[in-house]
Design a protein around this motif. Structure first.
Motif, PDB file in Angstrom:
ATOM      1  N   SER A   1       0.822  -1.210   0.000  1.00 41.48           N
ATOM      2  CA  SER A   1       0.000   0.000   0.000  1.00 41.48           C
ATOM      3  C   SER A   1       0.853   1.256   0.000  1.00 41.48           C
ATOM      4  CB  SER A   1      -0.965   0.007   1.195  1.00 41.48           C
ATOM      5  OG  SER A   1      -0.236   0.040   2.399  1.00 41.48           O
ATOM      6  N   VAL A   2       2.127   1.116  -0.410  1.00 41.23           N
ATOM      7  CA  VAL A   2       3.034   2.262  -0.393  1.00 41.23           C
ATOM      8  C   VAL A   2       2.576   3.340  -1.372  1.00 41.23           C
ATOM      9  CG1 VAL A   2       5.390   2.939  -1.073  1.00 41.23           C
ATOM     10  CG2 VAL A   2       5.042   1.121   0.562  1.00 41.23           C
ATOM     11  N   ARG A   3       2.001   2.896  -2.506  1.00 42.44           N
ATOM     12  CA  ARG A   3       1.418   3.846  -3.459  1.00 42.44           C
ATOM     13  C   ARG A   3       0.034   3.346  -3.857  1.00 42.44           C
ATOM     14  NH1 ARG A   3       6.639   3.464  -4.185  1.00 42.44           N
ATOM     15  NH2 ARG A   3       6.381   1.538  -5.348  1.00 42.44           N
ATOM     16  N   GLU A   4      -0.723   4.238  -4.532  1.00 41.54           N
ATOM     17  CA  GLU A   4      -2.108   3.917  -4.859  1.00 41.54           C
ATOM     18  C   GLU A   4      -2.214   2.785  -5.885  1.00 41.54           C
ATOM     19  OE1 GLU A   4      -3.987   7.333  -6.411  1.00 41.54           O
ATOM     20  OE2 GLU A   4      -6.013   6.623  -5.955  1.00 41.54           O
ATOM     21  N   LYS A   5      -1.279   2.782  -6.857  1.00 40.28           N
ATOM     22  CA  LYS A   5      -1.366   1.838  -7.969  1.00 40.28           C
ATOM     23  C   LYS A   5      -1.319   0.377  -7.492  1.00 40.28           C
ATOM     24  CE  LYS A   5       0.568   1.912 -12.578  1.00 40.28           C
ATOM     25  NZ  LYS A   5       1.727   2.455 -13.280  1.00 40.28           N
ATOM     26  N   PRO A   6      -0.288   0.000  -6.706  1.00 41.82           N
ATOM     27  CA  PRO A   6      -0.297  -1.403  -6.247  1.00 41.82           C
ATOM     28  C   PRO A   6      -1.491  -1.722  -5.371  1.00 41.82           C
ATOM     29  CG  PRO A   6       1.553  -0.190  -5.275  1.00 41.82           C
ATOM     30  CD  PRO A   6       0.946   0.688  -6.312  1.00 41.82           C
ATOM     31  N   GLU A   7      -2.001  -0.702  -4.642  1.00 44.91           N
ATOM     32  CA  GLU A   7      -3.159  -0.955  -3.779  1.00 44.91           C
ATOM     33  C   GLU A   7      -4.371  -1.332  -4.628  1.00 44.91           C
ATOM     34  OE1 GLU A   7      -3.847   2.044  -0.812  1.00 44.91           O
ATOM     35  OE2 GLU A   7      -5.822   1.202  -0.347  1.00 44.91           O
ATOM     36  N   HIS A   8      -4.546  -0.614  -5.752  1.00 40.21           N
ATOM     37  CA  HIS A   8      -5.694  -0.917  -6.621  1.00 40.21           C
ATOM     38  C   HIS A   8      -5.619  -2.306  -7.233  1.00 40.21           C
ATOM     39  CE1 HIS A   8      -6.993   3.504  -7.180  1.00 40.21           C
ATOM     40  NE2 HIS A   8      -7.422   2.969  -6.067  1.00 40.21           N
ATOM     41  N   LYS A   9      -4.365  -2.767  -7.456  1.00 42.97           N
ATOM     42  CA  LYS A   9      -4.187  -4.088  -8.080  1.00 42.97           C
ATOM     43  C   LYS A   9      -4.827  -5.190  -7.238  1.00 42.97           C
ATOM     44  CE  LYS A   9       0.083  -3.283 -10.623  1.00 42.97           C
ATOM     45  NZ  LYS A   9       1.532  -3.415 -10.523  1.00 42.97           N
ATOM     46  N   VAL A  10      -4.886  -4.982  -5.929  1.00 42.60           N
ATOM     47  CA  VAL A  10      -5.444  -5.996  -5.029  1.00 42.60           C
ATOM     48  C   VAL A  10      -6.896  -6.272  -5.394  1.00 42.60           C
ATOM     49  CG1 VAL A  10      -6.008  -6.522  -2.636  1.00 42.60           C
ATOM     50  CG2 VAL A  10      -3.989  -5.160  -3.180  1.00 42.60           C
ATOM     51  N   TYR A  11      -7.630  -5.189  -5.640  1.00 43.77           N
ATOM     52  CA  TYR A  11      -9.058  -5.372  -5.887  1.00 43.77           C
ATOM     53  C   TYR A  11      -9.289  -6.017  -7.244  1.00 43.77           C
ATOM     54  CZ  TYR A  11      -9.530  -2.813  -1.614  1.00 43.77           C
ATOM     55  OH  TYR A  11      -9.435  -2.461  -0.304  1.00 43.77           O
ATOM     56  N   SER A  12      -8.437  -5.671  -8.229  1.00 41.23           N
ATOM     57  CA  SER A  12      -8.656  -6.335  -9.521  1.00 41.23           C
ATOM     58  C   SER A  12      -8.237  -7.803  -9.422  1.00 41.23           C
ATOM     59  CB  SER A  12      -7.972  -5.594 -10.677  1.00 41.23           C
ATOM     60  OG  SER A  12      -6.611  -5.517 -10.453  1.00 41.23           O
ATOM     61  N   ALA A  13      -7.197  -8.107  -8.622  1.00 42.60           N
ATOM     62  CA  ALA A  13      -6.799  -9.518  -8.448  1.00 42.60           C
ATOM     63  C   ALA A  13      -7.944 -10.282  -7.777  1.00 42.60           C
ATOM     64  CB  ALA A  13      -5.534  -9.608  -7.611  1.00 42.60           C
ATOM     65  N   LEU A  14      -8.542  -9.687  -6.757  1.00 35.54           N
ATOM     66  CA  LEU A  14      -9.648 -10.363  -6.062  1.00 35.54           C
ATOM     67  C   LEU A  14     -10.797 -10.644  -7.034  1.00 35.54           C
ATOM     68  CD1 LEU A  14      -9.620  -8.532  -2.613  1.00 35.54           C
ATOM     69  CD2 LEU A  14      -9.463 -11.001  -2.968  1.00 35.54           C
ATOM     70  N   GLY A  15     -11.061  -9.686  -7.915  1.00 33.80           N
ATOM     71  CA  GLY A  15     -12.115  -9.855  -8.924  1.00 33.80           C
ATOM     72  C   GLY A  15     -11.817 -11.073  -9.799  1.00 33.80           C
ATOM     73  N   ARG A  16     -10.538 -11.215 -10.209  1.00 35.10           N
ATOM     74  CA  ARG A  16     -10.144 -12.337 -11.069  1.00 35.10           C
ATOM     75  C   ARG A  16     -10.351 -13.680 -10.366  1.00 35.10           C
ATOM     76  NH1 ARG A  16      -4.662 -12.428 -11.560  1.00 35.10           N
ATOM     77  NH2 ARG A  16      -4.267 -10.314 -10.844  1.00 35.10           N
ATOM     78  N   PHE A  17     -10.107 -13.697  -9.051  1.00 36.20           N
ATOM     79  CA  PHE A  17     -10.131 -14.984  -8.343  1.00 36.20           C
ATOM     80  C   PHE A  17     -11.527 -15.383  -7.852  1.00 36.20           C
ATOM     81  CE2 PHE A  17      -5.522 -13.780  -7.370  1.00 36.20           C
ATOM     82  CZ  PHE A  17      -5.073 -14.434  -8.502  1.00 36.20           C
ATOM     83  N   LYS A  18     -12.484 -14.473  -7.962  1.00 33.13           N
ATOM     84  CA  LYS A  18     -13.841 -14.754  -7.482  1.00 33.13           C
ATOM     85  C   LYS A  18     -14.398 -16.030  -8.139  1.00 33.13           C
ATOM     86  CE  LYS A  18     -18.348 -12.656  -7.071  1.00 33.13           C
ATOM     87  NZ  LYS A  18     -19.313 -11.848  -7.746  1.00 33.13           N
ATOM     88  N   LYS A  19     -14.158 -16.146  -9.455  1.00 38.54           N
ATOM     89  CA  LYS A  19     -14.668 -17.291 -10.212  1.00 38.54           C
ATOM     90  C   LYS A  19     -14.090 -18.606  -9.668  1.00 38.54           C
ATOM     91  CE  LYS A  19     -15.630 -18.139 -15.013  1.00 38.54           C
ATOM     92  NZ  LYS A  19     -14.648 -18.604 -15.968  1.00 38.54           N
ATOM     93  N   LEU A  20     -12.792 -18.557  -9.290  1.00 45.07           N
ATOM     94  CA  LEU A  20     -12.147 -19.785  -8.792  1.00 45.07           C
ATOM     95  C   LEU A  20     -12.737 -20.195  -7.451  1.00 45.07           C
ATOM     96  CD1 LEU A  20      -8.457 -19.010  -9.769  1.00 45.07           C
ATOM     97  CD2 LEU A  20     -10.101 -20.469 -10.942  1.00 45.07           C
ATOM     98  N   LYS A  21     -13.170 -19.203  -6.696  1.00 49.42           N
ATOM     99  CA  LYS A  21     -13.837 -19.491  -5.419  1.00 49.42           C
ATOM    100  C   LYS A  21     -15.148 -20.228  -5.718  1.00 49.42           C
ATOM    101  CE  LYS A  21     -14.681 -19.067  -1.112  1.00 49.42           C
ATOM    102  NZ  LYS A  21     -13.742 -19.473  -0.096  1.00 49.42           N
ATOM    103  N   GLU A  22     -15.904 -19.693  -6.680  1.00 49.69           N
ATOM    104  CA  GLU A  22     -17.215 -20.273  -6.999  1.00 49.69           C
ATOM    105  C   GLU A  22     -17.072 -21.672  -7.594  1.00 49.69           C
ATOM    106  OE1 GLU A  22     -19.195 -15.911  -7.894  1.00 49.69           O
ATOM    107  OE2 GLU A  22     -18.645 -17.193  -9.571  1.00 49.69           O
ATOM    108  N   GLU A  23     -16.081 -21.832  -8.497  1.00 46.45           N
ATOM    109  CA  GLU A  23     -15.958 -23.111  -9.222  1.00 46.45           C
ATOM    110  C   GLU A  23     -15.281 -24.204  -8.401  1.00 46.45           C
ATOM    111  OE1 GLU A  23     -15.586 -21.071 -13.622  1.00 46.45           O
ATOM    112  OE2 GLU A  23     -13.869 -22.156 -12.795  1.00 46.45           O
ATOM    113  N   ARG A  24     -14.219 -23.824  -7.671  1.00 44.36           N
ATOM    114  CA  ARG A  24     -13.389 -24.852  -7.024  1.00 44.36           C
ATOM    115  C   ARG A  24     -13.418 -24.771  -5.506  1.00 44.36           C
ATOM    116  NH1 ARG A  24      -8.279 -25.541  -7.401  1.00 44.36           N
ATOM    117  NH2 ARG A  24      -8.485 -27.710  -7.971  1.00 44.36           N
ATOM    118  N   GLY A  25     -14.028 -23.725  -4.972  1.00 47.63           N
ATOM    119  CA  GLY A  25     -14.065 -23.549  -3.518  1.00 47.63           C
ATOM    120  C   GLY A  25     -12.706 -23.207  -2.938  1.00 47.63           C
TER     121      GLY A  25
END
Ligand code: SAM
Ligand code: SF4
Length: 450
Positions: free
Chosen positions: A49-73
């Motif tokens: 969280s040192v700068r805004e850019k890497p902080e935002h990446k967290v939320y887009s990464a979480l968005g990408r992994f949502k499907k894997l949660k639903e499909e594979r638990g």
């Protein structure tokens, strides 16, 4: 039953090392690493969280992994600075997130996973650990030991630069005992590790608050005695705290590599004061002169911020002037990014984003030219390279670094990995060097280097 863990890491070496520590802990709980998130049973995002850019990446990464949660638990966890900063709020905001692992909670990771698996709980651990267990590093399994390894000296920071979130998310400066560090380096060397990089936000502050402990130069002297170890590096130094003794160790310690990362942040005294950095342009230049006096071949890299609140054209020119004056080997340059909770975030005299961008482009163009010139000066020279592995660019090449931390690619076999090889530099690029050798000749020299 064996389970698979996928870790995505953002940010500095400290975070890279924390990811390694999490992997080592998980290896003891039947997890193996996978590089493919789609086959993972556990997904960890280690955040910055040192700068805004890497902080935002967290939320887009979480968005990408949502499907894997639903499909594979798959179990999903967020670790690192964003986890520390957001805590429970992150669980509220992301309903499919299972774990929030604060910066001092890494040792709690295996029991946290058990709570998710056995009881379906969603867990958050962001307390600061007064016993300092979080500083302990599990060693890698012998078979996985690499050529280079990070070693944590200390965590946290007491400097409170006005722009920086680190003291809030990593806590106050806290050092490990020197005996523990020296023993860890000894064991790593015994496993075949040839180079250690000693980590801390401000390594010069090492030992502060520990009764009867070695200071940082004292620790370096002891580590230099480690049998089998070939190279020592450290990061990061703060210009205010860098002592004469530390500077002199560059000429006295054979294993200490000729490279220092010494962030200056700005060349303007007015801005340095607002940043609460505790030095002036002149005193910074004085330290550089002294480093070069003691060790003429030392490579110097640094961090710099443009567009800090109140930075005027003349302040920026002072920064460019410092860059021309020092002739850094390389620079990490950033646009100022306001961080909630820091003092600078409340400063009113903000610099427009377009101005920040223009200044960053000018600065980066200036430095690119300097870096290329510095690299070109090495053409024709023979450099000692510690070979780390296969080059990403070609199957026939291996890659490694010089003592001054420059990347060198050259044709060679994998049996050179872990060896110190003299390589002649034949071509300089902005981010790497091309080397060449005649194999027989090299093998002769490899032996004489060992
Ligand atoms: N401890 C190191 C030091 O004092 O130089 C630096 C640690 S910090 C994680 C790495 C770099 O990020 C800093 O040197 C600074 O250049 C940059 N940085 C930190 N906070 C920033 C901010 N709010 N905006 C832009 N860059 C920042
Ligand atoms: Fe942040 Fe300053 Fe500490 Fe570095 S010294 S971690 S920039 S507060």
């Amino acid at each position: 039953m064996e389970k698979r863990v996928y870790i995505e890491t953002y940010g500095c070496q400290m975070n890279e090392h924390d990811s390694e520590r999490m992997l080592r802990l998980l290896e003891n709980s039947c997890f193996v690493e996978t590089k493919d998130s789609k086959e993972a049973d556990l997904i960890l995002i280690n955040t910055c969280s040192v700068r805004e850019k890497p902080e935002h990446k967290v939320y887009s990464a979480l968005g990408r992994f949502k499907k894997l949660k639903e499909e594979r638990g798959a179990i999903i966890g967020v670790a690192g600075c964003v986890a520390q900063q957001e805590g429970e709020q992150l669980l509220n905001r992301v309903p499919y997130l299972d774990m929030v692992i604060g910066t001092q909670a890494i040792p709690l990771l295996p029991p946290m996973i058990q709570r998710v698996e056995a009881f379906g709980q969603r867990v958050c651990e962001t307390g600061f650990d007064p016993r300092g267990e979080y500083l302990k590093t599990p060693l890698p399994p012998r078979a996985l030991a690499k050529v280079k390894s990070y070693v944590t000296l200390m965590q946290g920071c007491d400097h409170f630069c006005s722009f920086c979130i680190v003291p809030y998310v990593r806590g106050r400066e806290r050092s490990r005992s020197s005996l523990e560090i020296i023993e860890e380096v000894r064991q790593l060397a015994e496993m075949g590790v040839k180079e250690v990089c000693l980590l801390g936000q401000n390594v010069n502050g090492y030992g502060k608050g520990l009764e009867g402990e070695l200071d940082f130069p004292g620790l370096l002297y002891c580590i230099n005695e480690t049998e089998g170890l070939q190279r020592i590096r450290f990061t990061t130094s703060h210009p205010t705290d860098i002592s004469e003794e530390l500077i002199e160790s560059f000429s006295k310690l054979t294993k200490l590599c000729e490279h220092i990362h010494l962030p200056f942040q700005s060349g303007s005294d007015r801005i340095l004061k607002k940043m609460h950095r505790g030095y002036t342009k002149e005193s910074y230049l004085g330290k550089i002169d002294r480093l070069r006096e003691i060790c003429p071949s030392i490579a110097i890299t640094a961090d710099v911020i443009v567009g800090f609140p109140g930075e005027k054209e003349e302040d920026f020119r002072e920064t460019l002037d410092l860059i021309q004056n020092v002739q850094f080997d390389d620079l990490f340059s950033f646009k100022y990014s306001p961080r909630k909770g820091t003092r600078a975030a409340q400063f009113q005299d903000k610099v427009e984003d377009q101005v920040k961008q223009d200044r960053l482009s000018i600065l980066q163009r200036t430095q690119k030219e300097i870096t290329l010139q510095k690299n070109r000066a090495l053409e024709g020279c023979v450099e000692e390279v510690l070979v780390e592995g296969r080059s990403k660019q070609s199957e026939r090449d291996v890659t490694g670094r010089t003592r001054s931390n420059k990347i060198v690619n050259f044709e060679g076999d994998m049996n050179l990995v872990g060896k110190l090889v003299p390589v002649q530099i034949i071509k300089a690029y902005p981010h790497s060097l091309r080397g060449e050798n005649s194999r027989l000749d090299v093998m002769e020299k490899v032996r004489s280097f060992q």
